[in-house]
Design a protein around this motif. Structure first.
Motif, PDB file in Angstrom:
ATOM      1  N   VAL A 168       0.852  -1.207   0.000  1.00 54.05           N
ATOM      2  CA  VAL A 168       0.000   0.000   0.000  1.00 54.05           C
ATOM      3  C   VAL A 168       0.882   1.249   0.000  1.00 54.05           C
ATOM      4  O   VAL A 168       0.682   2.180  -0.789  1.00 54.05           O
ATOM      5  N   GLN A 169       1.901   1.238   0.848  1.00 54.04           N
ATOM      6  CA  GLN A 169       2.759   2.418   0.949  1.00 54.04           C
ATOM      7  C   GLN A 169       3.456   2.702  -0.373  1.00 54.04           C
ATOM      8  O   GLN A 169       3.551   3.850  -0.814  1.00 54.04           O
ATOM      9  N   GLN A 170       3.901   1.635  -1.009  1.00 54.17           N
ATOM     10  CA  GLN A 170       4.591   1.844  -2.280  1.00 54.17           C
ATOM     11  C   GLN A 170       3.644   2.364  -3.350  1.00 54.17           C
ATOM     12  O   GLN A 170       3.987   3.242  -4.133  1.00 54.17           O
ATOM     13  N   TYR A 171       2.447   1.804  -3.309  1.00 57.15           N
ATOM     14  CA  TYR A 171       1.441   2.260  -4.268  1.00 57.15           C
ATOM     15  C   TYR A 171       1.209   3.760  -4.077  1.00 57.15           C
ATOM     16  O   TYR A 171       1.236   4.547  -5.022  1.00 57.15           O
ATOM     17  N   ILE A 172       1.016   4.138  -2.822  1.00 56.47           N
ATOM     18  CA  ILE A 172       0.740   5.551  -2.517  1.00 56.47           C
ATOM     19  C   ILE A 172       1.880   6.422  -3.009  1.00 56.47           C
ATOM     20  O   ILE A 172       1.689   7.472  -3.625  1.00 56.47           O
ATOM     21  N   SER A 173       3.088   5.933  -2.763  1.00 51.78           N
ATOM     22  CA  SER A 173       4.246   6.711  -3.166  1.00 51.78           C
ATOM     23  C   SER A 173       4.366   6.770  -4.685  1.00 51.78           C
ATOM     24  O   SER A 173       4.593   7.825  -5.265  1.00 51.78           O
ATOM     25  N   ASP A 174       4.206   5.626  -5.335  1.00 50.07           N
ATOM     26  CA  ASP A 174       4.337   5.592  -6.795  1.00 50.07           C
ATOM     27  C   ASP A 174       3.278   6.449  -7.472  1.00 50.07           C
ATOM     28  O   ASP A 174       3.540   7.096  -8.481  1.00 50.07           O
ATOM     29  N   GLN A 175       2.092   6.414  -6.908  1.00 48.53           N
ATOM     30  CA  GLN A 175       1.008   7.192  -7.492  1.00 48.53           C
ATOM     31  C   GLN A 175       1.066   8.659  -7.084  1.00 48.53           C
ATOM     32  O   GLN A 175       0.205   9.444  -7.477  1.00 48.53           O
ATOM     33  N   ALA A 176       2.067   8.961  -6.248  1.00 55.39           N
ATOM     34  CA  ALA A 176       2.215  10.339  -5.771  1.00 55.39           C
ATOM     35  C   ALA A 176       0.906  10.861  -5.203  1.00 55.39           C
ATOM     36  O   ALA A 176       0.471  11.971  -5.491  1.00 55.39           O
ATOM     37  N   LEU A 177       0.266  10.031  -4.396  1.00 56.57           N
ATOM     38  CA  LEU A 177      -1.017  10.448  -3.831  1.00 56.57           C
ATOM     39  C   LEU A 177      -0.842  11.505  -2.744  1.00 56.57           C
ATOM     40  O   LEU A 177      -1.734  12.283  -2.485  1.00 56.57           O
ATOM     41  N   ILE A 178       0.317  11.459  -2.124  1.00 56.79           N
ATOM     42  CA  ILE A 178       0.512  12.351  -0.971  1.00 56.79           C
ATOM     43  C   ILE A 178       1.907  12.946  -0.973  1.00 56.79           C
ATOM     44  O   ILE A 178       2.790  12.482  -1.686  1.00 56.79           O
ATOM     45  N   LEU A 179       2.080  13.982  -0.170  1.00 52.81           N
ATOM     46  CA  LEU A 179       3.396  14.483   0.167  1.00 52.81           C
ATOM     47  C   LEU A 179       3.564  14.301   1.678  1.00 52.81           C
ATOM     48  O   LEU A 179       2.987  15.059   2.455  1.00 52.81           O
ATOM     49  N   PRO A 180       4.285  13.252   2.103  1.00 52.57           N
ATOM     50  CA  PRO A 180       4.501  13.100   3.546  1.00 52.57           C
ATOM     51  C   PRO A 180       5.483  14.166   3.999  1.00 52.57           C
ATOM     52  O   PRO A 180       6.513  14.364   3.353  1.00 52.57           O
ATOM     53  N   VAL A 181       5.168  14.879   5.094  1.00 53.66           N
ATOM     54  CA  VAL A 181       6.013  16.009   5.448  1.00 53.66           C
ATOM     55  C   VAL A 181       6.918  15.719   6.654  1.00 53.66           C
ATOM     56  O   VAL A 181       8.112  15.635   6.518  1.00 53.66           O
ATOM     57  N   TYR A 182       6.335  15.584   7.822  1.00 54.96           N
ATOM     58  CA  TYR A 182       7.204  15.390   8.973  1.00 54.96           C
ATOM     59  C   TYR A 182       6.564  14.443   9.976  1.00 54.96           C
ATOM     60  O   TYR A 182       5.362  14.235   9.985  1.00 54.96           O
ATOM     61  N   VAL A 183       7.418  13.887  10.809  1.00 56.63           N
ATOM     62  CA  VAL A 183       6.953  13.091  11.940  1.00 56.63           C
ATOM     63  C   VAL A 183       6.958  14.019  13.147  1.00 56.63           C
ATOM     64  O   VAL A 183       7.970  14.652  13.436  1.00 56.63           O
ATOM     65  N   PHE A 184       5.831  14.093  13.804  1.00 55.03           N
ATOM     66  CA  PHE A 184       5.718  15.065  14.888  1.00 55.03           C
ATOM     67  C   PHE A 184       6.371  14.562  16.158  1.00 55.03           C
ATOM     68  O   PHE A 184       6.013  13.522  16.684  1.00 55.03           O
ATOM     69  N   PRO A 185       7.372  15.282  16.640  1.00 55.60           N
ATOM     70  CA  PRO A 185       7.969  14.896  17.912  1.00 55.60           C
ATOM     71  C   PRO A 185       7.231  15.623  19.031  1.00 55.60           C
ATOM     72  O   PRO A 185       6.984  16.815  18.951  1.00 55.60           O
ATOM     73  N   TYR A 186       6.865  14.866  20.042  1.00 59.40           N
ATOM     74  CA  TYR A 186       6.242  15.516  21.184  1.00 59.40           C
ATOM     75  C   TYR A 186       7.355  16.046  22.072  1.00 59.40           C
ATOM     76  O   TYR A 186       8.225  15.291  22.506  1.00 59.40           O
ATOM     77  N   THR A 187       7.366  17.358  22.283  1.00 60.05           N
ATOM     78  CA  THR A 187       8.452  17.949  23.057  1.00 60.05           C
ATOM     79  C   THR A 187       7.904  18.549  24.332  1.00 60.05           C
ATOM     80  O   THR A 187       6.831  19.133  24.340  1.00 60.05           O
ATOM     81  N   VAL A 188       8.661  18.417  25.368  1.00 58.44           N
ATOM     82  CA  VAL A 188       8.260  18.999  26.635  1.00 58.44           C
ATOM     83  C   VAL A 188       9.455  19.737  27.218  1.00 58.44           C
ATOM     84  O   VAL A 188      10.561  19.197  27.281  1.00 58.44           O
ATOM     85  N   ALA A 189       9.213  20.966  27.585  1.00 57.44           N
ATOM     86  CA  ALA A 189      10.235  21.711  28.304  1.00 57.44           C
ATOM     87  C   ALA A 189       9.899  21.576  29.769  1.00 57.44           C
ATOM     88  O   ALA A 189       8.757  21.758  30.158  1.00 57.44           O
TER      89      ALA A 189
END
Ligand SMILES: Nc1ncnc2c1ncn2[C@@H]1O[C@H](COP(=O)(O)OP(=O)(O)OP(=O)(O)O)[C@@H](O)[C@H]1O
Ligand SMILES: Nc1ncnc2c1ncn2[C@@H]1O[C@H](COP(=O)(O)OP(=O)(O)OP(=O)(O)O)[C@@H](O)[C@H]1O
Ligand SMILES: [Mg+2]
Ligand SMILES: [Mg+2]
Lengths: 311, 524, 690, 311
Positions: B478-499
């Motif tokens: 599925v992931q490869q299909y999505i990538s090959d078909q350029a269905l999405i632009l994955p941007v970032y993985v959200f890091p949960y940060t705490v100060a």
């Protein structure tokens, strides 16, 4: 209580009896600044400086390309968050855009937000206020009650409604700010008109047989306008700020070239690490508000015969 | 790419030294949240921020362990039926809700039945519980959960905070108001919630049934846990720096560096799992229904540079439709697509979009525009991403209209009026892909709007395939299909940060990035 | 304890946005203990600023004592430090002002303002001060002082306020009382009362008084010595009798001649041509020379010093002897008490003396009775204004005009006099139908005027014009005078641009202004010039009728004379009918054929001018006439009214004048007198006509 | 007097009802569906959504809903929040004190600072103090509150650690928000007070007061100021209204409790019952401010008191 209409009348009646010269004196001679060395002439120096500033801003609005060293959209990712330096006098922002150029290019929209929302507000508010003040009676009550109602409806609600009804965009920010400002202008205008319509020259014109409409247009409106216009000079600044506030609340528009308010709002998170991003737009607003108001004050003094000769 | 590849909570900076000292009992931890929970009733909540509080108030049947596998919590054992249509769970005895109500099979049955009851107006919980049908109380501490259809994600979902268990007595008594008077089995009990200010929790002294997830399975060290709601970034961070709160979540990247150098503060950070922040093309809109057009965008947008510029190296670039740490994550997609403006231009040329005098491409008198919708306010600098993408697309002749709106529900989910829209989700199972990529039923649709029988088949298979390795294969496809078909632009993985102030010790996070407060204590 | 005030060579500069100007140049005068000195002179001559300088109040008004000295006893005021000055103010020198209403802080009670003044200078218990304040109010003749203490300035009448003001001035027990035009804003009857009060107080307290006035009549009545100022300098000073009786400065002579006085009716007044100079453009040499008939090169070049003219009199003129001689020659006619009666053509000659004289005679001999066809006629006119009401209060009727019938013949000038609030302006507005009446009819050429808004109403507006009392207020400050004068043209005749321009120019010249000034703005003109502009506007569309509502009241005597002359010329040339409202009785007498006296909305007497002055039939008329400042005319006993005009909200029963009438009987209290003829063209509403 | 109070109440009621009706209409105009923001439309079936609408009474006709709303309101039922489904009245009542406190504190600051600077600048007209006061005032009206707010936090909380950065418990947390908000109001008040002080200083009665030998401070502080405040009061009233509106932003920046924040959230979530509840509250406050303004008029100006003009 022995307060008769006759007594009420006496004052104005007596004032009329003062020789005209003296009346001018009565309002002209106001308290002297005791022990101050900073005297009259400096007001003009200030106004001059303000005029230069406004002219410069106008230039920025019209031909930003002449002034800005960089394109406002150019994102130089190799040079983000740079402190002010010779090549970037106001530093760079988190995209690597030149803050100075951004401000220069942002002038147009900022002034546009200020000017057009004030224009719309003044036109609508002025018209409603004039109507209420000139016609009076029931219409006055209805209009002013409606203004009260409008005053109690929160500004962001209006902004959101307008954005929702007409789609997002600068135009709607302007409209929202304008509409929120309508009750204020209407109030001032109404008060003015009610005062002016009792003036001698209005009576004189009526005695000449002039039509009510032409009296309104030729005498009442022009003479009522000054305070409204002074208020409008204040409004110029506060509209830009209102725009910034909307932008802060997340109701702004994402434009290629942000206006000052948006710059300020977007840059506020960087205050500790890159103070220059939002400080300079803030100063731009201050400069603008300051100069417009200085000019406005001066201009009112010049236009208002009562204030002639006051600094 | 994600260097560790694992979903372990990685505490950065100061927390390392902390482990050495012995936990101290007592004190109040003030923890600033960026947004306010909508309700503290897990069944009805739709916000991730609520789950941060749920962890302290409630327990779930299962937990997801640091290595990604499922572990016991309120349920000690679980077993699926052969057809995958039912699960039998053994419950931990001796557990009591904070109002004294005993926790047992009846309680579980009540919880799950009420979620599927429309009267409850359940939100995300309902989606997670699907395809739950009914429960059978086998005995006091054994329950059998029946499903409509087999689901491999079901069990995993039972570890999600939204499926925390509430006290049936309290829920029935308070009805609509339960969300303001929550009662669970968790390590902290509810004290008070003053709206837009704080949620106060107090130590539950009876708590001895903690899962293995935390080192401390007994009652927490902290006497009080107070969540403050502080939306403005600068104020939140300022609160930690001035010592008014001890911890604050979601630290903006530009403050990370400063905080790392602050002797009084520490920075805790963990990547979340699920679906990364992803921009979805709307496949129903011209010309984005054409692969080449989407590819052109894919080549034109330099996401590496965007993520690096905006997040100053604190966020990781996403490469696939799911994040590392999720079953079946396809590492091969990392770095696969390199920005290539020339290729992008060529693709658009091929499609007949020709650059006009203003540098914008047009075809048949129509300009090539991309309607980019993003939410407001500028959460995680997503608006800034839009701004950068707009600049990059302009270079290849695409005009991007960015619409920032508060009303995503209407613009996106009602009118589907976007060409590109971004979304992310915290999740533990790749089955979540179904909600984005499987063709929806009659009159409904998904964010991508994809309707491909092959993908549907993979996703359906993945939902029920009991063999992990085979499942992983399906999702890779599925992931490869999505990538090959350029269905999405994955941007970032959200890091949960705490100060946090240096005095805060033992604060850890689960794989979803939610804080675990049971080990936390305050160094005097 | 009383000391002498000595002003020596006082020069005062004022800072203005246009630079520093000298308002007063080297004036010297003194005031002895118990003496009353009158400072007279036209508007802008520097009277006020000089008097303020005595208290150093100029400090607050961009003013500066640039030279000379002011000495009170042994104190040099010009160099005193501020705290000592403050101690002096209100205690040794007190001041009262022209505008009683404007001189009080409107938001504090009379009592608190009085007590505050005392507390500034002495420490005493509040109760003591309060009692002292009440005593003072009694002393200045305020009835019910305890009640007045608690009232706010807006709740007292002008006359009462002026008394309170005097009480306030007296509270520090001053040696010198400066009164800056203390009665200009008041009615003649009240003026007489206040002047009398001042005289009494001065005698009993032994203060010195510096009385500033532009009314020579007042000066004649009050002054021991007179100081005449012109353009910031002293023109002449000396004992009152000498200065008024044998003036030696051409300016003094001109001023005296300008006063419309007995026997001069209808004739041209001998006005001083031109107007006083502004501060910024003072002429060199003698500042009066541009307006002086005796001016020579010497006058233009060098400043005449104030030289001794004998009899304790000083004058600043190179040609004092000639002027005095010319003045004496003209004083053949029995000198009136004001000394102004003598027709002395000393000042510049009038523009068209012959025509004026001829016509004047014509008119004067003409019949005063309205036998010619009536142009305007009022029948039983009533105007009641509803006042109060709203917010749960009952509405009351203010009877501004209460049953007035009169007719104005074609070509006639009808004068209307009466105290403030008697309804003169209201009646005028009704006559012009600028307001709807409550009852009654106004007939213009025998027909009722149509309703506002209709075409015929607009036509009537063209025929019936008005000259307003305060021209400045009736000019739109944003309009050039060309536009102002042209406004009626725009309303009533659609003229082309050039035609309009030339007509405006013509009109401006007709009233003695330059056509080239059409694009100047009202504030650039002096009071007299503005009144001319107002007149030009009124005559622009060749009206049949003009209402002049106090058209000259606000002007200086010399300018007043010019305007009166102009009005008379125009009326004659254009064949105008007019109603002339004024409170200056002499002027009304001068210009009108018949005079109506209004009291509380009712006409109490109508008579041909001379007849009215010679044989006033109504006690009120009589009282008005004897209130004219200056000694009463020979053969007529003083007849003073007490109290003030009652409120038109609830006018007294019977004869409305009875509460103030010394002759009132029970009949007057109960029965309203009819308006009955008592002679040819002479009618009065009195049970006991005199 | 009773009648006057009655009329006053009636017109206030009209304004309140009018505002509520207007907001109701606005919401009716707004596209979008509150239900959609309550659930995840991708995972919830259309029937569920329809069902929810039914439950919330959203598919009944507009006028019916409006009438029901007012009917319920009469019985003290302001409905339940669409989002949290808690009753509106207690939810808002809980927040009102904080907002009122903030508004009152910032008004106090605005008035004290504004009047003081205005008086100083008028009394020292043309001097350096005048210039400084005017520029300080203009800065007040040219800085967005969110920016000055953050600046205050950085200075007083982060750097100096004098004041808490957030929260709404205790006086310490009130200081900075009130300062940030009050400064804006002070800006306008400075201008107004300065102008009207100058006008009053030119009044003839000031000369009388000086001629009486009163101390300049007494004249300015007691007489001139009181007269100058009369025209300034209306503006001050309007400023208080603006400050109430300004709490929306300030409460967010300083993370204070208050209806401003609730309002912003409720508007975004299209939570009409909550918005209505808050508008009801703000309308009452506006009406209260107007009453206060009129009362202060009466207190300051005996002419009005004696006539009982507006009350
Ligand atoms: N504060 C001031 N600033 C500028 N000019 C002033 C000031 N006070 C007075 N003047 C000018 O000084 C001259 C004399 O004024 P002053 O008030 O003393 O005249 P006056 O004789 O009292 O006139 P009036 O009869 O009209 O009261 C006038 O030309 C006036 O314009
Ligand atoms: N529009 C009005 N509404 C109410 N009362 C009015 C109005 N106009 C005039 N009055 C009252 O009518 C009475 C007569 O006023 P009017 O102006 O005619 O007097 P006047 O004789 O012209 O006085 P003055 O000499 O002061 O000009 C006064 O008591 C006045 O207060
Ligand atoms: Mg004067
Ligand atoms: Mg009048």
């Amino acid at each position: 209580m022995k307060f008769s209409a006759a007594a009420a009348k006496t004052k104005s009646e007596h004032l009329r009896r003062i020789p005209p010269f003296k009346r001018a004196e009565a309002v002209g001679g106001s308290g002297r600044a005791t022990g101050s060395t900073f005297r009259l002439g400096s007001a003009d120096v200030l106004t001059g400086a303000a005029a230069i500033a406004v002219a410069f801003l106008a230039l920025c609005a019209l031909v930003p390309g002449w002034i800005a060293p960089y394109s406002p959209t150019e994102m130089n990712t190799a040079a983000i968050l740079q402190a002010p330096s010779a090549p970037h006098p106001f530093g760079t922002d988190y995209f690597g855009r030149d803050v100075f150029s951004l401000i220069v290019y942002g002038t147009r929209d900022s002034l546009l937000i200020g000017a057009s929302s004030v224009l719309v507000g003044v036109l609508i508010g002025g018209a409603l206020g004039s109507l209420a003040g000139y016609v009076g009676g029931r219409l006055d009550t209805i209009i002013m009650r409606f203004m009260d109602i409008l005053l109690t409806v929160p500004g962001i609600l209006l902004a959101l409604t307008i954005a929702a009804a007409l789609g997002p965009g600068l135009r709607n920010i302007v409209l929202a700010i304008a509409i929120s400002s309508v009750p204020g202008y209407a109030r001032v205008m109404r008060g003015q008109i009610m005062g002016i319509r009792r003036r001698g020259y209005v009576f004189a014109s009526r005695a000449l047989g002039a039509k009510p409409s032409s009296i309104l247009l030729k005498h009442v409106l022009p003479n009522s306008a000054a305070p409204l216009l002074v208020m409008a000079t204040l409004g110029l600044g506060s509209s830009i700020l209102a725009g910034a506030g909307l932008s802060f609340l997340g109701l702004g528009v994402l434009k290629e070239i942000p206006d000052w308010g948006a710059l300020l709002s977007q840059g506020r998170g960087y205050l500790t690490v890159a103070w220059w991003i939002c400080t300079f737009p803030g100063l731009a607003i201050t400069l603008f508000v300051l100069s417009v108001n200085l000019i406005g004050d001066r201009w009112r003094d010049a236009v208002d015969p009562k204030r002639k000769g006051r600094a | 790419g994600s260097s560790s590849g694992a979903s372990t909570a990685q505490a950065a900076a100061g927390s390392s030294g902390a482990a050495a000292s012995a936990p101290v009992q007592g004190g109040e931890l003030t923890y600033a949240l960026a947004t306010s929970p909508d309700t503290l009733d897990p069944r009805r909540s739709g916000l991730a921020v609520s789950v941060r509080v749920f962890g302290a108030l409630y327990d779930t049947l299962l937990v997801r362990k640091a290595d990604g596998s499922l572990g016991p919590s309120l349920a000690t054992e679980w077993e699926a039926s052969g057809d995958g249509l039912s699960y039998t769970l053994k419950l931990k005895p001796g557990v009591k809700f904070q109002d004294g109500t005993p926790f047992n099979a009846e309680a579980v049955k009540y919880n799950f039945d009420s979620i599927i009851d429309p009267q409850t107006k359940a939100a995300n919980a309902l989606a997670l519980l699907r395809p739950y049908k009914s429960s059978e109380v086998v005995d006091e501490y054994t329950i059998k959960l029946n499903l409509e259809t087999p689901s491999q994600a079901f069990l995993g979902n039972l570890s999600q905070g939204m499926l925390s268990l509430v006290s049936p007595t309290a829920a029935q008594k308070d009805g609509e108001n339960f969300g303001k008077n929550p009662v669970g089995t968790g390590p902290f009990k509810f004290v008070g919630w003053s709206e837009n200010a704080e949620i106060k929790l107090a130590r539950n002294p009876d708590y001895v049934w903690g899962s293995e997830e935390a080192k401390n399975t007994g009652a927490p060290y902290l006497d009080t846990l107070t969540f403050k709601i502080v939306p403005e970034e600068a104020t939140r961070i300022g609160g930690v720096q001035s010592g008014q709160v001890l911890a604050a979540e979601t630290v903006p990247p530009q403050n990370v560096v400063a905080l790392q150098n602050d002797p009084n503060a520490q920075l805790l950070q963990t990547n979340t799992i699920g679906f990364p922040y992803t921009l979805f093309f709307n496949l129903e809109h011209e010309p984005w229904n054409e692969l080449k057009a989407r590819q052109a965008v894919q080549y034109a947008v330099d996401l590496d540079s965007i993520v690096k510029t905006l997040y100053l190296g604190t966020y990781e670039r996403a490469s696939s439709s799911i994040t590392p740490g999720i079953l079946g994550y396809d590492e091969s997609l990392e770095g696969k697509i390199k920005p290539d403006p020339a290729k992008a231009n060529a693709l658009l040329d091929e499609l007949g979009w020709i650059k006009g005098a203003d540098g914008i491409r047009a075809k048949d008198g129509k300009k090539l525009t991309l309607h980019y919708v993003d939410g407001s306010p500028n959460r995680e600098k997503r608006n800034d991403i839009a701004a950068m993408i707009r600049e990059q697309l302009k270079a290849i002749g695409i005009e991007t209209e960015v619409e920032i709106t508060q009303d995503i529900a209407t613009v996106v989910y009602q009118n589907w009026d976007y060409d590109l829209y971004g979304n992310s989700q915290v999740n533990s199972d790749p089955n979540g892909l179904t909600s984005f990529y499987r063709s929806a039923g009659e009159g409904r649709r998904t964010l991508s709007g994809l309707s491909d029988p092959q993908v549907d088949a993979w996703l359906d298979e993945g939902a029920v395939e009991p063999d992990e390795a085979k499942r992983a294969e399906l999702y890779k496809k599925v992931q490869q299909y999505i990538s090959d078909q350029a269905l999405i632009l994955p941007v970032y993985v959200f890091p949960y940060t705490v100060a946090a102030s240096r005095s805060v010790q033992g604060l850890t996070f689960d794989p979803f990035g939610y804080p675990i407060f049971n080990d936390a204590y305050l160094n005097k | 304890m009383t000391a002498r005030l000595e002003v020596t060579d006082l020069t005062i500069d004022v800072d203005t946005p246009r630079g520093t100007l000298t308002a007063v140049s080297g004036i010297s005068f003194g005031i002895g203990p118990g003496e009353t000195v009158c400072l007279v002179g036209e508007s802008g001559s520097g009277k006020t600023i000089a008097s303020k300088a005595i208290m150093r109040l100029t400090d607050y008004e961009n003013g500066r004592i640039a030279g000379g000295s002011i000495r009170l006893g042994d104190q040099h005021i010009e160099s005193l430090p501020p705290h000592l000055i403050r101690d002096l103010r209100g205690r040794r020198i007190a001041m009262i002002f022209q505008e009683p209403m404007a001189a009080f802080d409107p938001v504090f009670t009379i009592g608190s303002q009085l007590i505050e003044t005392m507390r500034a200078h002495r420490r005493e218990k509040k109760a003591v001060l309060r009692q002292a304040a009440i005593d003072l109010l009694i002393r200045v003749g305020i009835p019910e002082p305890e009640l007045r203490m608690e009232q706010y300035p807006g709740e007292l009448s002008g006359g009462m306020l002026q008394r309170a003001m005097i009480a306030m001035a007296l509270s520090g027990g001053p040696e010198l009382l400066i009164a800056d035009e203390p009665t200009t804003a008041l009615d003649v009857t009240i003026q007489a009362q206040i002047l009398k009060l001042l005289g009494e107080l001065k005698d009993s307290l032994g203060m010195s008084i510096l009385l500033i006035t532009h009314d020579l009549g007042v000066a004649a009545e009050m002054a021991d010595r007179i100081v005449v100022m012109y353009a910031g300098r002293i023109a002449e000073q000396g004992p009152a009798a000498l200065v008024l009786g044998q003036p030696r400065h051409p300016y003094t002579i001109g001023l005296l001649n300008s006063v419309a006085a007995q026997g001069s009716r209808g004739g041209r007044l001998r006005a001083i041509e031109g107007s006083p100079p502004g501060l910024a453009d003072m002429p060199d040499g003698c500042r009066f020379h541009p307006r002086c008939a005796f001016a020579t090169d010497r006058c233009r070049e060098s400043v005449p010093p104030l030289s001794d003219q004998g009899g304790g009199r000083l004058a600043a003129c190179w040609h004092a002897d000639e002027a005095a001689a010319a003045g004496d020659a003209q004083q053949a006619a029995p000198a009136a008490h004001t000394g102004a009666a003598g027709p002395a053509a000393v000042a510049a000659p009038a523009p068209r003396p012959e025509a004026a004289a001829a016509h004047g005679e014509d008119r004067a001999s003409g019949s005063a009775a309205p036998q010619a066809s009536a142009l305007l006629e009022a029948r039983e006119l009533y105007k009641h204004y509803p006042v109060g009401g709203g917010w749960g209060r009952p509405k009351r009727q203010l009877r501004a005009v209460d049953g007035v019938s009169l007719s104005v013949a074609e070509g006639e000038t009808f004068g209307l006099v009466g105290e403030s609030g008697s309804g003169k302006s209201t009646l005028g507005r009704l006559l012009l139908q600028l307001e709807p009446q409550t009852h009654g009819q106004v007939l213009y050429r025998g027909e009722e005027l149509p309703q506002p808004g209709s075409t015929r109403w607009r036509e009537a507006r063209r025929d019936l014009q008005i000259i307003h009392q305060d021209p400045y207020g009736t000019f739109d400050p944003r309009w050039s005078i060309g536009d102002i004068v042209g406004e009626p043209l725009d309303v009533h005749m659609k003229l082309g641009a050039s035609e309009r321009r030339s007509r405006v120019g013509e009109l401006l010249e007709q009233v003695g202004l330059q056509a080239s000034w059409h694009n100047r703005y009202p504030h650039e003109f002096s009071g007299g010039q503005r009144q001319r502009i107002g007149i030009a506007r009124a005559i622009a569309v060749n009206p049949r009728f003009i209402l002049a509502d106090e058209a000259v009241s606000a002007l200086d005597v010399s300018v007043q004379a010019q305007i009166v002359n102009l009005l008379q010329d125009l009326q004659r040339d254009l064949g105008l009918t007019s109603v002339f409202i004024a409170h200056g009785l002499q002027v009304v007498r001068h210009i009108s054929q018949r005079i109506g006296v209004l009291y509380l909305g009712k006409l109490v007497e109508v008579a041909p001018s001379e007849e009215l002055f010679r044989r006033p039939a109504h006690p009120y008329t009589r009282a008005l006439l004897s209130s004219i400042p200056g000694a009463p005319a020979a053969g007529r006993e003083t007849f003073s009214v007490t109290g003030e005009i009652p409120s038109p909200l609830n006018p007294p029963s019977g004869c409305r004048f009875h509460p103030r009438c010394p002759l009132a009987t029970d009949r007057c209290r109960n029965e309203e007198p009819a308006f009955a003829a008592i002679g040819e063209g002479h009618a009065a509403a009195c049970h006991y006509p005199l | 007097m009773l009648q006057a109070i009655g009329a006053r109440l009636a017109s206030s009621l009209l304004v309140i009802v009018g505002s509520l009706a207007l907001v109701f209409c606005i919401f009716n105009l707004l596209p979008g569906d509150p239900v959609l923001s309550m659930v995840d439309p991708t995972s919830v079936s259309p029937e569920v959504i329809e069902n929810l609408r039914e439950q919330l009474g959203l598919n009944r006709p507009f006028h019916e809903r409006l009438l029901t709303y007012f009917g319920d309101m009469l019985t003290g039922d302001f409905g339940r929040s669409l989002v949290g489904s808690e009753p509106v009245l207690p939810k808002i009542l809980h927040q009102i004190p904080a907002t009122l406190l903030l508004t009152a504190a910032s008004s106090l600051i605005a008035i004290v600072v504004g009047v003081t600077l205005g008086v100083l600048s008028a009394v020292r007209k043309g001097g350096l103090i005048d210039l400084a006061a005017r520029i300080v005032g203009l800065f007040g009206i040219s800085m967005p509150t969110f920016w000055s707010g953050i600046l205050l936090i950085l200075i007083f909380s982060v750097q100096l650690k004098w004041l808490p950065a957030m929260g709404s418990d205790g006086w310490a947390t009130l200081a900075m928000p009130a300062l940030a908000l009050g400064f804006v109001g002070a800006g306008s008040i400075v201008r107004m007070v300065r102008g009207s002080m100058l006008d009053v200083l030119g009044e003839p009665f000031v000369t009388t007061l000086r001629a009486k030998g009163l101390r300049e401070r007494l004249i300015q502080g007691k007489h001139v100021l009181r007269n100058a405040l009369i025209p300034a009061i209306t503006l001050i009233g309007m400023q208080i209204g603006d400050m109430l509106a300004g709490t929306v932003i300030i409460e967010t920046v300083f993370s204070r409790q208050g209806v401003g924040r609730i309002l912003a959230d409720a508007i975004m979530a299209k939570d009409l019952p909550v918005v209505q509840g808050i508008v009801f509250f703000t309308a009452i406050v506006y009406v209260g401010i107007n009453l206060l303004v009129d009362l202060s008029y009466a207190a300051i100006d005996p002419r009005i008191r004696r006539r009982g003009a507006n009350l």
